[in-house]
Design a protein around this motif. Structure first.
Motif, PDB file in Angstrom:
ATOM      1  N   VAL A   7       0.825  -1.207   0.000  1.00  0.00           N
ATOM      2  CA  VAL A   7       0.000   0.000   0.000  1.00  0.00           C
ATOM      3  C   VAL A   7       0.862   1.261   0.000  1.00  0.00           C
ATOM      4  CG1 VAL A   7      -0.251   0.462   2.484  1.00  0.00           C
ATOM      5  CG2 VAL A   7      -2.193   0.823   0.960  1.00  0.00           C
ATOM      6  N   SER A   8       2.123   1.127   0.400  1.00  0.00           N
ATOM      7  CA  SER A   8       3.034   2.284   0.390  1.00  0.00           C
ATOM      8  C   SER A   8       4.119   2.144  -0.672  1.00  0.00           C
ATOM      9  CB  SER A   8       3.685   2.451   1.766  1.00  0.00           C
ATOM     10  OG  SER A   8       4.419   1.289   2.117  1.00  0.00           O
ATOM     11  N   ALA A   9       3.950   1.196  -1.591  1.00  0.00           N
ATOM     12  CA  ALA A   9       4.990   0.941  -2.593  1.00  0.00           C
ATOM     13  C   ALA A   9       5.095   2.107  -3.586  1.00  0.00           C
ATOM     14  CB  ALA A   9       4.680  -0.354  -3.346  1.00  0.00           C
ATOM     15  N   MET A  16      -1.105   3.777 -11.864  1.00  0.00           N
ATOM     16  CA  MET A  16      -0.955   4.775 -10.805  1.00  0.00           C
ATOM     17  C   MET A  16      -1.410   4.223  -9.464  1.00  0.00           C
ATOM     18  SD  MET A  16       0.429   7.361 -12.182  1.00  0.00           S
ATOM     19  CE  MET A  16       0.203   8.606 -10.941  1.00  0.00           C
ATOM     20  N   MET A  17      -0.648   4.577  -8.430  1.00  0.00           N
ATOM     21  CA  MET A  17      -1.022   4.259  -7.059  1.00  0.00           C
ATOM     22  C   MET A  17      -0.870   5.538  -6.228  1.00  0.00           C
ATOM     23  SD  MET A  17       0.666   0.440  -6.577  1.00  0.00           S
ATOM     24  CE  MET A  17       0.065   0.246  -4.905  1.00  0.00           C
ATOM     25  N   THR A  18      -1.544   5.581  -5.116  1.00  0.00           N
ATOM     26  CA  THR A  18      -1.562   6.809  -4.308  1.00  0.00           C
ATOM     27  C   THR A  18      -0.166   7.273  -3.887  1.00  0.00           C
ATOM     28  OG1 THR A  18      -3.790   6.276  -3.526  1.00  0.00           O
ATOM     29  CG2 THR A  18      -2.545   7.880  -2.254  1.00  0.00           C
ATOM     30  N   PRO A  19       0.753   6.391  -3.476  1.00  0.00           N
ATOM     31  CA  PRO A  19       2.103   6.893  -3.149  1.00  0.00           C
ATOM     32  C   PRO A  19       2.766   7.638  -4.302  1.00  0.00           C
ATOM     33  CG  PRO A  19       1.825   4.681  -2.288  1.00  0.00           C
ATOM     34  CD  PRO A  19       0.622   4.963  -3.131  1.00  0.00           C
ATOM     35  N   ILE A  20       2.498   7.233  -5.550  1.00  0.00           N
ATOM     36  CA  ILE A  20       3.061   7.959  -6.693  1.00  0.00           C
ATOM     37  C   ILE A  20       2.476   9.365  -6.758  1.00  0.00           C
ATOM     38  CG2 ILE A  20       3.301   7.970  -9.205  1.00  0.00           C
ATOM     39  CD1 ILE A  20       3.119   4.957  -9.174  1.00  0.00           C
ATOM     40  N   LEU A  21       1.157   9.457  -6.526  1.00  0.00           N
ATOM     41  CA  LEU A  21       0.520  10.776  -6.533  1.00  0.00           C
ATOM     42  C   LEU A  21       1.096  11.666  -5.436  1.00  0.00           C
ATOM     43  CD1 LEU A  21      -3.243   9.852  -7.093  1.00  0.00           C
ATOM     44  CD2 LEU A  21      -1.597  10.699  -8.765  1.00  0.00           C
ATOM     45  N   VAL A  22       1.349  11.084  -4.262  1.00  0.00           N
ATOM     46  CA  VAL A  22       1.900  11.866  -3.151  1.00  0.00           C
ATOM     47  C   VAL A  22       3.263  12.433  -3.539  1.00  0.00           C
ATOM     48  CG1 VAL A  22       2.753  11.755  -0.778  1.00  0.00           C
ATOM     49  CG2 VAL A  22       0.617  10.596  -1.399  1.00  0.00           C
ATOM     50  N   VAL A  23       4.122  11.592  -4.112  1.00  0.00           N
ATOM     51  CA  VAL A  23       5.458  12.049  -4.511  1.00  0.00           C
ATOM     52  C   VAL A  23       5.362  13.107  -5.604  1.00  0.00           C
ATOM     53  CG1 VAL A  23       7.654  11.334  -5.518  1.00  0.00           C
ATOM     54  CG2 VAL A  23       6.540   9.888  -3.822  1.00  0.00           C
ATOM     55  N   GLN A  24       4.450  12.908  -6.549  1.00  0.00           N
ATOM     56  CA  GLN A  24       4.282  13.900  -7.621  1.00  0.00           C
ATOM     57  C   GLN A  24       3.858  15.249  -7.058  1.00  0.00           C
ATOM     58  OE1 GLN A  24       1.505  12.071 -10.328  1.00  0.00           O
ATOM     59  NE2 GLN A  24       3.122  11.201 -11.617  1.00  0.00           N
ATOM     60  N   GLN A  25       2.912  15.217  -6.124  1.00  0.00           N
ATOM     61  CA  GLN A  25       2.437  16.477  -5.543  1.00  0.00           C
ATOM     62  C   GLN A  25       3.531  17.182  -4.750  1.00  0.00           C
ATOM     63  OE1 GLN A  25      -0.525  18.008  -5.933  1.00  0.00           O
ATOM     64  NE2 GLN A  25      -1.171  16.426  -7.359  1.00  0.00           N
ATOM     65  N   VAL A  26       4.325  16.399  -4.009  1.00  0.00           N
ATOM     66  CA  VAL A  26       5.339  17.003  -3.135  1.00  0.00           C
ATOM     67  C   VAL A  26       6.580  17.406  -3.915  1.00  0.00           C
ATOM     68  CG1 VAL A  26       6.875  16.563  -1.178  1.00  0.00           C
ATOM     69  CG2 VAL A  26       4.499  15.784  -1.103  1.00  0.00           C
ATOM     70  N   MET A  27       7.070  16.529  -4.782  1.00  0.00           N
ATOM     71  CA  MET A  27       8.357  16.752  -5.444  1.00  0.00           C
ATOM     72  C   MET A  27       8.231  17.488  -6.779  1.00  0.00           C
ATOM     73  SD  MET A  27      10.347  15.432  -3.233  1.00  0.00           S
ATOM     74  CE  MET A  27      11.900  15.424  -4.100  1.00  0.00           C
ATOM     75  N   GLY A  54      -0.311  17.008  -1.077  1.00  0.00           N
ATOM     76  CA  GLY A  54       0.401  15.740  -0.955  1.00  0.00           C
ATOM     77  C   GLY A  54       0.261  15.161   0.445  1.00  0.00           C
ATOM     78  N   SER A  55       0.332  16.018   1.455  1.00  0.00           N
ATOM     79  CA  SER A  55       0.152  15.555   2.837  1.00  0.00           C
ATOM     80  C   SER A  55      -1.266  15.057   3.062  1.00  0.00           C
ATOM     81  CB  SER A  55       0.467  16.694   3.811  1.00  0.00           C
ATOM     82  OG  SER A  55       1.795  17.140   3.656  1.00  0.00           O
ATOM     83  N   ALA A  56      -2.257  15.755   2.495  1.00  0.00           N
ATOM     84  CA  ALA A  56      -3.647  15.313   2.650  1.00  0.00           C
ATOM     85  C   ALA A  56      -3.858  13.947   2.003  1.00  0.00           C
ATOM     86  CB  ALA A  56      -4.587  16.350   2.031  1.00  0.00           C
ATOM     87  N   LEU A  57      -3.302  13.745   0.813  1.00  0.00           N
ATOM     88  CA  LEU A  57      -3.406  12.429   0.167  1.00  0.00           C
ATOM     89  C   LEU A  57      -2.765  11.344   1.031  1.00  0.00           C
ATOM     90  CD1 LEU A  57      -2.626  13.145  -3.597  1.00  0.00           C
ATOM     91  CD2 LEU A  57      -4.778  12.306  -2.647  1.00  0.00           C
ATOM     92  N   ALA A  58      -1.591  11.661   1.592  1.00  0.00           N
ATOM     93  CA  ALA A  58      -0.906  10.680   2.440  1.00  0.00           C
ATOM     94  C   ALA A  58      -1.726  10.365   3.689  1.00  0.00           C
ATOM     95  CB  ALA A  58       0.472  11.210   2.835  1.00  0.00           C
ATOM     96  N   MET A  59      -2.355  11.364   4.273  1.00  0.00           N
ATOM     97  CA  MET A  59      -3.146  11.123   5.479  1.00  0.00           C
ATOM     98  C   MET A  59      -4.410  10.324   5.163  1.00  0.00           C
ATOM     99  SD  MET A  59      -1.089  12.294   7.558  1.00  0.00           S
ATOM    100  CE  MET A  59      -2.072  11.672   8.902  1.00  0.00           C
ATOM    101  N   VAL A  60      -5.012  10.592   4.001  1.00  0.00           N
ATOM    102  CA  VAL A  60      -6.184   9.799   3.606  1.00  0.00           C
ATOM    103  C   VAL A  60      -5.789   8.343   3.393  1.00  0.00           C
ATOM    104  CG1 VAL A  60      -7.898   9.449   1.785  1.00  0.00           C
ATOM    105  CG2 VAL A  60      -7.414  11.759   2.615  1.00  0.00           C
TER     106      VAL A  60
END
Length: 287
Positions: free
Chosen positions: A223-225, A238-249, A257-263
């Protein structure tokens, strides 16, 4: 006297726990303490965020169909990989736990050998095999049975995820099955149970602690891959961790990105809570 000795033991235990608690707090809790308030901030124009409270990040994460669909696929890949690892790993773990052969040590080394190589290098190995011009497609083309698109799709990602996580399930299950006395199965068979029935009614229920720990390990890792879906999915899966990295980096939108990670954290925590409740009920009476 007994009270003093007990107090001394408790004090010693507390002092021994202090380093672990401090390390876990720093490595695990501190990042979340930083991300939670950031997820409620407004994205910044110059800096990563502005300290202006808003719920827009969570409204977007929970109200946009695209992000919800990616979250659903992330959970689906995680559950499917976990089930696949359990189905493939259980027979191997059972053999390792019960076998009395001299090849047992070599088999164990073979199972653990993928863990000696980094995840990225293992993914590059799969890319060499699965690419359109890779080894597998070259052989299939030569015999007139191909080629197939084996990479940059869910099949390639799932194959990599199962390969990476399978040893963890096997190790967990092997330890659990080894603790089961074979006399229980023999007693069941002496009472008329067939081998499959003895396994279903005796071995499988008693190995549930290993199923529980192994499945949790796999689910949490999948789930965190990030590396495997990127390398074998090529941003087509696409998986949510990829979206988090895209939003942050890439987009530099730290709050969203933090909101996606918390969800993702909340959804994973809820699923683990429900799974733990079910497994605790199934394992009741085993201890």
């Amino acid at each position: 006297m007994a009270t003093g000795a007990r107090r001394k033991v408790l004090t010693t235990t507390f002092l021994l726990l202090v380093p672990s608690v401090l390390l876990i707090s720093f490595l695990l809790v501190a990042p979340y303490c930083y991300m939670v308030p950031m997820s409620f901030f407004k994205p910044g124009q110059i800096a990563g965020y502005e300290k202006v409270f808003t719920l827009a990040n969570y409204a977007k994460a929970l109200g946009d169909g695209y992000y919800l669909r990616i979250m659903g696929w992330t959970v689906l890949y995680s559950v499917a990989t976990t089930v696949a690892c359990l189905l493939l790993g259980y027979p191997v773990a059972y053999y390792l736990a019960r076998a009395r052969t001299r090849w047992k040590a070599l088999l164990t080394i073979g199972i653990l050998s993928p863990l000696l190589v980094g995840v990225v290098i293992r993914c590059y190995g799969w890319m060499v095999l699965l690419a359109d011009s890779g080894l597998i497609n070259s052989v299939l083309t030569r015999v007139g049975a191909g080629p197939y698109h084996l990479m940059y799709n869910p099949f390639g990602v799932m194959l990599g995820l199962v390969h990476i996580n399978l040893p963890f399930v096997i190790l967990s299950l092997t330890g659990s099955i080894q603790t089961i006395d074979p006399a229980f199965e023999q007693a069941a068979r002496s009472l008329g149970a067939s081998p499959p029935l003895a396994f279903w009614r005796v071995t499988l229920p008693m190995s549930l602690p290993g199923v529980y720990s192994g499945s949790l390990l796999v689910f949490l890792q999948v789930v965190s891959a990030y590396a495997i879906p990127v390398l074998l999915g090529g941003f087509q899966v696409m998986m949510t961790p990829i979206l988090v990295v895209q939003q942050v980096m890439d987009i530099f939108n730290w709050p969203f990105g933090s909101a996606l990670a918390m969800v993702l954290f909340a959804v994973s925590g809820l699923l683990i809570f429900l799974y733990t409740r079910v497994m605790n009920r199934l394992m009741r009476g085993l201890a």
